[in-house]
Enzyme design. Structure first.
Site, mmCIF file in Angstrom:
data_model
loop_
_atom_site.group_PDB
_atom_site.id
_atom_site.type_symbol
_atom_site.label_atom_id
_atom_site.label_comp_id
_atom_site.label_asym_id
_atom_site.label_seq_id
_atom_site.Cartn_x
_atom_site.Cartn_y
_atom_site.Cartn_z
ATOM 1 C CG ASN A 1 -20.170 -27.399 -34.734
ATOM 2 O OD1 ASN A 1 -19.043 -27.973 -35.111
ATOM 3 N ND2 ASN A 1 -20.112 -26.401 -33.961
ATOM 4 N N GLY B 1 4.691 10.979 -4.114
ATOM 5 C CA GLY B 1 4.712 10.377 -2.667
ATOM 6 C C GLY B 1 3.088 10.210 -2.260
ATOM 7 C CB THR B 2 1.742 7.967 0.630
ATOM 8 O OG1 THR B 2 2.832 8.444 1.291
ATOM 9 C CG2 THR B 2 2.011 6.608 -0.103
ATOM 10 N NE ARG C 1 9.743 -2.210 -4.073
ATOM 11 C CZ ARG C 1 9.381 -2.210 -2.890
ATOM 12 N NH1 ARG C 1 9.836 -2.866 -1.862
ATOM 13 N NH2 ARG C 1 8.479 -1.363 -2.674
HETATM 14 C C1 UD1 Z 1 4.099 3.297 2.819
HETATM 15 C C2 UD1 Z 1 4.224 4.117 4.005
HETATM 16 C C3 UD1 Z 1 5.175 3.416 5.223
HETATM 17 C C4 UD1 Z 1 4.436 2.179 5.487
HETATM 18 C C5 UD1 Z 1 4.149 0.972 4.336
HETATM 19 C C6 UD1 Z 1 3.266 0.018 4.508
HETATM 20 C C7 UD1 Z 1 4.466 6.458 3.334
HETATM 21 C C8 UD1 Z 1 5.490 7.536 2.950
HETATM 22 N N1 UD1 Z 1 5.182 5.352 4.033
HETATM 23 O O1 UD1 Z 1 5.422 2.966 2.270
HETATM 24 O O2 UD1 Z 1 5.173 3.790 6.121
HETATM 25 O O3 UD1 Z 1 5.088 1.421 6.326
HETATM 26 O O4 UD1 Z 1 3.491 2.080 3.129
HETATM 27 O O5 UD1 Z 1 2.794 -0.907 3.124
HETATM 28 O O6 UD1 Z 1 3.371 6.659 3.124
HETATM 29 N N2 UD1 Z 1 1.233 5.653 -4.317
HETATM 30 C C9 UD1 Z 1 0.379 6.622 -5.002
HETATM 31 N N3 UD1 Z 1 1.151 7.882 -5.324
HETATM 32 C C10 UD1 Z 1 2.418 7.840 -5.024
HETATM 33 C C11 UD1 Z 1 3.014 6.885 -4.255
HETATM 34 C C12 UD1 Z 1 2.396 5.915 -3.802
HETATM 35 O O7 UD1 Z 1 -0.799 6.328 -5.355
HETATM 36 O O8 UD1 Z 1 2.781 8.995 -5.452
HETATM 37 C C13 UD1 Z 1 0.315 4.316 -3.739
HETATM 38 C C14 UD1 Z 1 1.060 3.346 -4.352
HETATM 39 O O9 UD1 Z 1 0.734 2.754 -5.375
HETATM 40 C C15 UD1 Z 1 0.835 1.942 -3.131
HETATM 41 C C16 UD1 Z 1 0.755 3.063 -1.843
HETATM 42 O O10 UD1 Z 1 0.287 4.376 -2.577
HETATM 43 O O11 UD1 Z 1 -0.526 1.674 -3.533
HETATM 44 C C17 UD1 Z 1 1.930 3.063 -1.181
HETATM 45 O O12 UD1 Z 1 3.009 3.485 -1.697
HETATM 46 P P1 UD1 Z 1 4.432 2.784 -1.571
HETATM 47 O O13 UD1 Z 1 5.260 3.409 -2.537
HETATM 48 O O14 UD1 Z 1 4.298 1.176 -1.952
HETATM 49 O O15 UD1 Z 1 4.716 3.125 -0.115
HETATM 50 P P2 UD1 Z 1 5.705 2.307 0.787
HETATM 51 O O16 UD1 Z 1 7.186 2.592 0.440
HETATM 52 O O17 UD1 Z 1 5.481 0.784 0.893
#
Ligand code: UD1
Ligand code: CA
Length: 459
Positions: free
Chosen positions: A385, A77-78, A15
Site C-alpha cells: 500500500n 504547604g497544604t 520521592r
Molecule cells: C498531608 C497531611 C497529613 C496527612 C497526609 C495524608 C498536611 C500538613 N499534612 O501530609 O496530616 O496525614 O497528607 O496523606 O496537610 N500540596 C500542594 N501544595 C503544597 C503542598 C502540598 O498542592 O504547597 C499538595 C501535594 O501535591 C499533595 C497534597 O497537597 O497532593 C498533600 O501534600 P503532601 O506534601 O503529600 O502532604 P503529606 O506530607 O503527605
C-alpha cells in the site's frame, strides 16, 4: 449536590524520582489527579478547583476541561495551596471538600459521605481518618478529654506520646467554606517543616468555638497516598482488584484476576471471559460471550458478541459479532473485522475492512484495503500500500479468492468472484470472475538433482 471541591496537585512528589510531577503518573491509563477529579464528579460535586504549581504545564491539560485551575506559585504547604483558591471561591458558601491529588483510591461514596456528615452536624469541618498498619509519616488525630477532635499533629512535629496515636489524618476533609477561608488567614508556619499546614485549621476552628468531627474511613486503602513508585504499584493493585471485582460481580469470568488489567472506562457485557495476561484499556468494549486472551491487549477497541480474541494486540479496532483474531494478530487503527470474519496468525491489519465471513488466516499484511464478503486471502499475501511517499488503496470484491503469497500492488482493484493464482504480483485491476496470475513458467531438468549428489560424493 451543592458542594465544591479543591484538588491539591501543586506538589513535586520528590520521592517519585521522576521528571514528571507526581499527579501526572498513571494507573490503568489514567493520571492520578484524574482519578481524584472523577471521584469528586461522580459524587455529584458541581464545582472543582485544581491547585497546580510544580511543572504545571503537564498538569493543566489534564484538568482544565472540567475544573477551574488556580496556580500556587510557591509550594509552601497544604494551607497555602487551599488559600490560593480564596478568590476563585469567594462567591461560594457551603460544603467545600479538600482532596489530595495523589490519593487515587478515594471513592465517590466517601466524598459524598464527608459532605453528608458535615451538613447534618453543621460543623466547621469533618476530617476523614484512618488507622493504617504503619502510621509513620501521617498527621495524627489528637482528641481532647471528651474524645472530640482537638487538633492534628504532623509526624515531624509529634511528641513521642502523640506519635504513638494510631488514628491518622487521611488528607481528605469537608469544610464549611467560609469558616475555612477565615481560619486560613490565621495559619502560621512555625513548625518543623516551616510550612503552612492545612491541618492547623482544625485547631483554629475549635478555638473559634466551632466543632470539628472525624469520620473514620471504612477502608484504609481508600486513603492510600502515592508518594513513591512502590506506593504507585500498590495503589494500582488496589484499583485493579476493585475494577475486576465489579466486573466479576456483573457476570464476567476471569481465570486469574491478578493477571487481568482493565481501565476504568472499559465496558464488558455478561458472560465475557477474560484469560490471563489480558489488558483492556481506554474506551474498549466487549460484547456477550466473547473470549479475550490469553496475552491480549486491546485499546479503544470495540468487540461484538461471541468473538474469540486470542493473543491479539488491537488499537482503535472494531471486531464484530462472531469474528475471530489470532493467535498473534495485530489490528491497528481503523481495522474492522465484520461479522464472522477472521484475522489469523501473524496477521497485521490497518485501516481496512474485512467483510462478513471473509478470512485472512495466516501471515498477511492488509493496509488501506476494503475486502468484501466471503473472500479468502491465502497465506502470506500482502497489500503493497505504500510507494515510499503515499499510501494507496486496494479493493477486493465479494467472493474473490486470493492465492497464497500474492502481492497486491496498490492502487488496485480485484473484482468480485475473481481468482488470483498463488505467488502472483498483481499490479493491474482484475475483472470480476477472471483468473489473474503472474507466474514464471516452471522448468524441470530430469535427473539433475541425483547427478549433482553423485558429483558431490566423488569430490
Ligand atoms: C498531608 C497531611 C497529613 C496527612 C497526609 C495524608 C498536611 C500538613 N499534612 O501530609 O496530616 O496525614 O497528607 O496523606 O496537610 N500540596 C500542594 N501544595 C503544597 C503542598 C502540598 O498542592 O504547597 C499538595 C501535594 O501535591 C499533595 C497534597 O497537597 O497532593 C498533600 O501534600 P503532601 O506534601 O503529600 O502532604 P503529606 O506530607 O503527605
Ligand atoms: Ca502525601
Amino acid at each position: 449536590m451543592q458542594a465544591a471541591a479543591i484538588v491539591l496537585a501543586a506538589g513535586a512528589g520528590t520521592r517519585m524520582k521522576s521528571k514528571k510531577p507526581k499527579v501526572v503518573h498513571e494507573i490503568l491509563g489514567k493520571p492520578l489527579v484524574r482519578w481524584v477529579v472523577d471521584a469528586a464528579r461522580e459524587a455529584g460535586v458541581e464545582r472543582v478547583t485544581s491547585v497546580v504549581g510544580h511543572a504545571r504545564e503537564q498538569v493543566i491539560p489534564l484538568v482544565e476541561a472540567d475544573t477551574d485551575v488556580v496556580v500556587q506559585q510557591e509550594q509552601n504547604g497544604t494551607a497555602g495551596a487551599v488559600a490560593v483558591c480564596a478568590e476563585a471561591l469567594a462567591d461560594f458558601d457551603g460544603s467545600l471538600v479538600v482532596l489530595s491529588g495523589d490519593c487515587p483510591l478515594i471513592t465517590a461514596g466517601t466524598i459524598a459521605e464527608l459532605v453528608r456528615v458535615r451538613e447534618e452536624a453543621g460543623t466547621a469541618a469533618v476530617v476523614l481518618t484512618m488507622e493504617p498498619d504503619d502510621p509513620f509519616g501521617y498527621g495524627r488525630i489528637v482528641r481532647d478529654a471528651q474524645g472530640a477532635v482537638a487538633r492534628i499533629v504532623e509526624q515531624k512535629d509529634a511528641a513521642p506520646e502523640e506519635a504513638a496515636i494510631r488514628e491518622c489524618n487521611s488528607g481528605f476533609y469537608c469544610f464549611d467554606a467560609r469558616a475555612l477561608f477565615e481560619a486560613l488567614r490565621q495559619v502560621g508556619n512555625d513548625n518543623a517543616q516551616g510550612e503552612f499546614y492545612l491541618t492547623d485549621v482544625l485547631e483554629i476552628c475549635r478555638r473559634a468555638g466551632r466543632a470539628v468531627l472525624a469520620l473514620p474511613c471504612g477502608d484504609a486503602a481508600e486513603c492510600l497516598g502515592v508518594n513513591s513508585r512502590i506506593q504507585l504499584a500498590e495503589a494500582a493493585k488496589h484499583l485493579q482488584r476493585r475494577i475486576n471485582c465489579a466486573h466479576m460481580a456483573a457476570g464476567v469470568t476471569m481465570t486469574d484476576p491478578d493477571q487481568v488489567w482493565i481501565g476504568p472506562d472499559v465496558k464488558l457485557a455478561q458472560d465475557v471471559e477474560l484469560l490471563p495476561q489480558t489488558f483492556l484499556m481506554g474506551a474498549t468494549q466487549v460484547g456477550e460471550d466473547s473470549v479475550i486472551g490469553p496475552n491480549s491487549r486491546l485499546t479503544d477497541t470495540v468487540v461484538g458478541r461471541g468473538c474469540i480474541v486470542d493473543e491479539t494486540v488491537a488499537v482503535e479496532a472494531r471486531i464484530d459479532d462472531g469474528a475471530t483474531c489470532g493467535p498473534r494478530a495485530y489490528l491497528r487503527p481503523a481495522a474492522h473485522l465484520c461479522e464472522g470474519a477472521k484475522a489469523g496468525t501473524h496477521v497485521e491489519i490497518k485501516k481496512s475492512t474485512v467483510g462478513k465471513g471473509s478470512k485472512v488466516p495466516h501471515l498477511s499484511y492488509i493496509g488501506d484495503t476494503t475486502i468484501g464478503e466471503d473472500v479468502n486471502i491465502g497465506a502470506g499475501s500482502i497489500t503493497c500500500n505504500y510507494d515510499g511517499k503515499k499510501k494507496h488503496a486496494t479493493t477486493i470484491g465479494d467472493g474473490a479468492f486470493i492465492g497464497s503469497d500474492t502481492m497486491m500492488v496498490a492502487p488496485v482493484a480485484i473484482g468480485a468472484g475473481a481468482i488470483v493464482g498463488a505467488g502472483s504480483c498483481i499490479t493491474k485491476d482484475v475483472a470480476p470472475d477472471a483468473l489473474a496470475l503472474t507466474r514464471p513458467e516452471q522448468r524441470e531438468v530430469p535427473g539433475w538433482a541425483a547427478k549433482k549428489r553423485a558429483r558431490q560424493a566423488g569430490e
